[in-house]
Design a protein around this motif. Structure first.
Motif, PDB file in Angstrom:
ATOM      1  N   LYS A  17      -3.223  -3.840  13.884  1.00 42.57           N
ATOM      2  CA  LYS A  17      -4.329  -4.194  12.981  1.00 42.57           C
ATOM      3  C   LYS A  17      -5.600  -3.455  13.392  1.00 42.57           C
ATOM      4  O   LYS A  17      -6.355  -2.976  12.539  1.00 42.57           O
ATOM      5  CB  LYS A  17      -4.540  -5.713  12.995  1.00 42.57           C
ATOM      6  CG  LYS A  17      -5.512  -6.196  11.969  1.00 42.57           C
ATOM      7  CD  LYS A  17      -4.904  -6.142  10.596  1.00 42.57           C
ATOM      8  CE  LYS A  17      -5.788  -6.831   9.593  1.00 42.57           C
ATOM      9  NZ  LYS A  17      -5.388  -6.544   8.237  1.00 42.57           N
TER      10      LYS A  17
ATOM     11  N   ASP B 143       0.796  -1.220   0.000  1.00 42.12           N
ATOM     12  CA  ASP B 143       0.000   0.000   0.000  1.00 42.12           C
ATOM     13  C   ASP B 143       0.835   1.280   0.000  1.00 42.12           C
ATOM     14  O   ASP B 143       0.436   2.285  -0.556  1.00 42.12           O
ATOM     15  CB  ASP B 143      -0.943   0.033   1.202  1.00 42.12           C
ATOM     16  CG  ASP B 143      -2.052  -0.994   1.091  1.00 42.12           C
ATOM     17  OD1 ASP B 143      -2.360  -1.433  -0.044  1.00 42.12           O
ATOM     18  OD2 ASP B 143      -2.614  -1.375   2.137  1.00 42.12           O
TER      19      ASP B 143
ATOM     20  N   SER C 142      -1.510  -2.306   8.245  1.00 42.18           N
ATOM     21  CA  SER C 142      -1.406  -3.631   7.639  1.00 42.18           C
ATOM     22  C   SER C 142      -0.262  -4.432   8.254  1.00 42.18           C
ATOM     23  O   SER C 142       0.783  -3.878   8.587  1.00 42.18           O
ATOM     24  CB  SER C 142      -1.200  -3.506   6.123  1.00 42.18           C
ATOM     25  OG  SER C 142      -0.032  -2.769   5.852  1.00 42.18           O
TER      26      SER C 142
ATOM     27  N   THR D  27       3.341 -10.866   4.349  1.00 46.68           N
ATOM     28  CA  THR D  27       2.223 -10.512   5.211  1.00 46.68           C
ATOM     29  C   THR D  27       1.959 -11.654   6.182  1.00 46.68           C
ATOM     30  O   THR D  27       2.051 -12.818   5.817  1.00 46.68           O
ATOM     31  CB  THR D  27       0.968 -10.160   4.384  1.00 46.68           C
ATOM     32  OG1 THR D  27      -0.070  -9.756   5.264  1.00 46.68           O
ATOM     33  CG2 THR D  27       0.506 -11.303   3.522  1.00 46.68           C
TER      34      THR D  27
END
Length: 166
Positions: A125, A34, A130, A50
């Motif tokens: 979160k 992002d 993220s 991730t």
């Protein structure tokens, strides 16, 4: 897209070096991150992972160049001279380092699999940050390029996240 970000192994190269993943989880292309500075390659070529892990480890033996807790980032250098940035999360500067733990300082020696920093991923979160860890090469000028792993999942300090070609 960063010109040093490779899709395939180069036809001709002199040397190749592998860099381990600093974070356990699912590998995603850096182009899907992002944060614009990483997505557009301004921070160099690399890869991202991730996960909901709370520990970020050193991908190699070397030393700490700088620690920026406001941005949840640490710059490190391998014994061979490779300079990398390890960054957790997207825009984290507004959190002022909350839920980030790092006992390292500039000049500290680091070894493979040594924890670089910890984060409270659940807390982050909840604040819309993220759970992504990005590893980029800051001094990629002399490289032919960086090829991210084709593995879907990686284990921190064990699996290769990307290969560098000279």
């Amino acid at each position: 897209m960063n010109a040093k970000q490779l899709q395939n192994v180069p036809d001709k190269f002199t040397k190749e070096f592998t860099t381990l993943s600093p974070f356990s989880g699912q590998v995603i292309p850096i182009s899907q991150v992002d944060e614009p500075f990483f997505k557009k390659g301004y921070m160099g070529p690399g890869a991202a992972v991730t996960s909901t892990s709370n520990i970020v480890v050193s991908p190699f033996d070397g030393k700490v160049l700088s620690v920026t807790p406001l941005d949840y980032a640490i710059d490190i250098q391998s014994k061979a001279g490779l300079k990398c940035r390890v960054k957790y999360g997207g825009d984290t500067s507004h959190l002022h380092g909350a839920q980030f733990g790092c006992s390292l300082t500039s000049g500290d020696a680091i070894s493979t699999k040594q924890p670089l920093f910890t984060v409270n991923s659940a807390w982050l979160k909840q604040r819309g940050v993220s759970n992504i860890c990005v590893l980029t090469v800051l001094n990629s000028q002399a490289l032919l390029g960086v090829l991210p792993t084709h593995q879907r999942f990686v284990e921190a300090g064990t699996d290769v996240l990307f290969t560098l070609y000279l």
